[in-house]
Design a protein around this motif. Structure first.
Motif, PDB file in Angstrom:
ATOM      1  N   ILE A  35       0.852  -1.211   0.000  1.00 46.45           N
ATOM      2  CA  ILE A  35       0.000   0.000   0.000  1.00 46.45           C
ATOM      3  C   ILE A  35       0.879   1.249   0.000  1.00 46.45           C
ATOM      4  O   ILE A  35       0.675   2.167  -0.798  1.00 46.45           O
ATOM      5  N   SER A  39       1.075   3.820  -3.075  1.00 45.10           N
ATOM      6  CA  SER A  39       0.621   5.194  -2.832  1.00 45.10           C
ATOM      7  C   SER A  39       1.703   6.215  -3.178  1.00 45.10           C
ATOM      8  O   SER A  39       1.395   7.366  -3.490  1.00 45.10           O
ATOM      9  N   SER A  44      -2.241   8.447  -3.852  1.00 39.49           N
ATOM     10  CA  SER A  44      -3.555   8.341  -3.216  1.00 39.49           C
ATOM     11  C   SER A  44      -3.618   7.016  -2.476  1.00 39.49           C
ATOM     12  O   SER A  44      -3.491   5.959  -3.106  1.00 39.49           O
ATOM     13  N   THR A  45      -3.814   7.076  -1.170  1.00 39.27           N
ATOM     14  CA  THR A  45      -3.874   5.842  -0.384  1.00 39.27           C
ATOM     15  C   THR A  45      -5.074   4.999  -0.771  1.00 39.27           C
ATOM     16  O   THR A  45      -4.978   3.781  -0.889  1.00 39.27           O
ATOM     17  N   SER A  46      -6.229   5.636  -0.991  1.00 41.32           N
ATOM     18  CA  SER A  46      -7.427   4.854  -1.337  1.00 41.32           C
ATOM     19  C   SER A  46      -7.254   4.150  -2.677  1.00 41.32           C
ATOM     20  O   SER A  46      -7.640   2.991  -2.836  1.00 41.32           O
ATOM     21  N   GLU A  47      -6.661   4.842  -3.672  1.00 41.74           N
ATOM     22  CA  GLU A  47      -6.411   4.197  -4.972  1.00 41.74           C
ATOM     23  C   GLU A  47      -5.373   3.093  -4.826  1.00 41.74           C
ATOM     24  O   GLU A  47      -5.484   2.037  -5.440  1.00 41.74           O
ATOM     25  N   GLU A  49      -4.846   1.267  -2.171  1.00 41.92           N
ATOM     26  CA  GLU A  49      -5.525   0.123  -1.544  1.00 41.92           C
ATOM     27  C   GLU A  49      -6.296  -0.673  -2.584  1.00 41.92           C
ATOM     28  O   GLU A  49      -6.257  -1.906  -2.595  1.00 41.92           O
ATOM     29  N   GLU A  50      -6.996   0.017  -3.475  1.00 43.94           N
ATOM     30  CA  GLU A  50      -7.769  -0.670  -4.504  1.00 43.94           C
ATOM     31  C   GLU A  50      -6.853  -1.447  -5.455  1.00 43.94           C
ATOM     32  O   GLU A  50      -7.141  -2.586  -5.811  1.00 43.94           O
ATOM     33  N   GLN A  53      -5.479  -4.494  -3.510  1.00 39.86           N
ATOM     34  CA  GLN A  53      -6.533  -5.492  -3.299  1.00 39.86           C
ATOM     35  C   GLN A  53      -6.867  -6.218  -4.598  1.00 39.86           C
ATOM     36  O   GLN A  53      -6.999  -7.448  -4.615  1.00 39.86           O
ATOM     37  N   SER A  84       0.095   0.016 -10.804  1.00 36.13           N
ATOM     38  CA  SER A  84       0.025   1.440 -10.460  1.00 36.13           C
ATOM     39  C   SER A  84       0.266   2.308 -11.692  1.00 36.13           C
ATOM     40  O   SER A  84      -0.438   3.294 -11.919  1.00 36.13           O
ATOM     41  N   ASP A 151     -21.623  10.102  -4.298  1.00 41.79           N
ATOM     42  CA  ASP A 151     -21.820  10.226  -2.845  1.00 41.79           C
ATOM     43  C   ASP A 151     -22.824  11.333  -2.520  1.00 41.79           C
ATOM     44  O   ASP A 151     -23.678  11.178  -1.640  1.00 41.79           O
TER      45      ASP A 151
END
Length: 194
Positions: A35, A39, A44-47, A49-50, A53, A84, A151
């Motif tokens: 991660i 990143s 981007s940490t959320s990207e 992570e995706e 995963q 990435s 959202d």
């Protein structure tokens, strides 16, 4: 290398043969570092992570193709690095397409508002939108015409984000079918809120 007191090569061999516990031990050991690594590339940490995963899902699905003769660490980091870069390439292309489309919309006479008043296209648009259910039409309008994020729409209408995504997807399917002769307009609808 030892992971939880077990040789990594033993864990890899067990994972290849379908041992979920071995896979989970490898996942827990490498996941945090991958991660941080991803990143640093995608910022981007959320990207990240995706990406990581998704990579581990593919790793499990294609575990029978893995060779136990090379370093798992090198394989994992090289694969996540490639994933990435592929993500960045895809995002850059999307950015360029949207920028180009915005320029075309700004300059091309086909996108001048006056052309759509009492025109065939206006009638076709109205007819296509009438094919959407009221809820789908509302969600789609807030997304593509109102510029709201999924959202925000979910919060505004008291829906789950997944329901919003499904409604938008359904709207695009119907509009693709109904407006197939107006390809550029469809492309604009699909790209507007990416």
């Amino acid at each position: 290398m030892q992971i939880n007191g077990i040789d990594e090569k033993v864990l890899v061999a067990r994972m290849i043969s379908g041992d979920k516990t071995a896979f989970e031990l490898l996942f827990r050991f490498y996941y945090p570092g991958l991660i941080v690594f991803a990143s640093q590339i995608v910022l981007s940490t959320s990207e990240a992570e995706e990406i990581v995963q998704d990579f581990f899902v593919r790793l499990w699905e294609k575990r029978s193709n893995i060779s136990n003769n090379y370093s798992l660490k090198n394989y994992l980091f090289a694969s996540v690095k490639n994933s990435s870069f592929n993500y960045l390439k895809k995002e850059k292309i999307k950015e360029n397409v949207i920028a180009d489309l915005k320029q075309v919309v700004k300059e091309h006479f086909l996108y001048e508002a006056d052309i759509y008043i009492n025109s065939e296209l206006q009638s076709e648009l109205k007819r296509a939108f009438e094919k959407l259910s009221p809820r789908t039409r509302e969600v789609f309008s807030l997304s593509r015409l109102g510029g709201l994020k999924n959202d925000e729409i979910a919060q505004k209408l008291g829906l789950s984000k997944r329901t919003v995504e499904t409604q938008i997807s359904n709207a695009l399917k119907i509009l693709r079918l109904e407006l197939k002769d107006y390809l550029t307009l469809l492309l604009l609808f699909e790209l507007l809120n990416l």
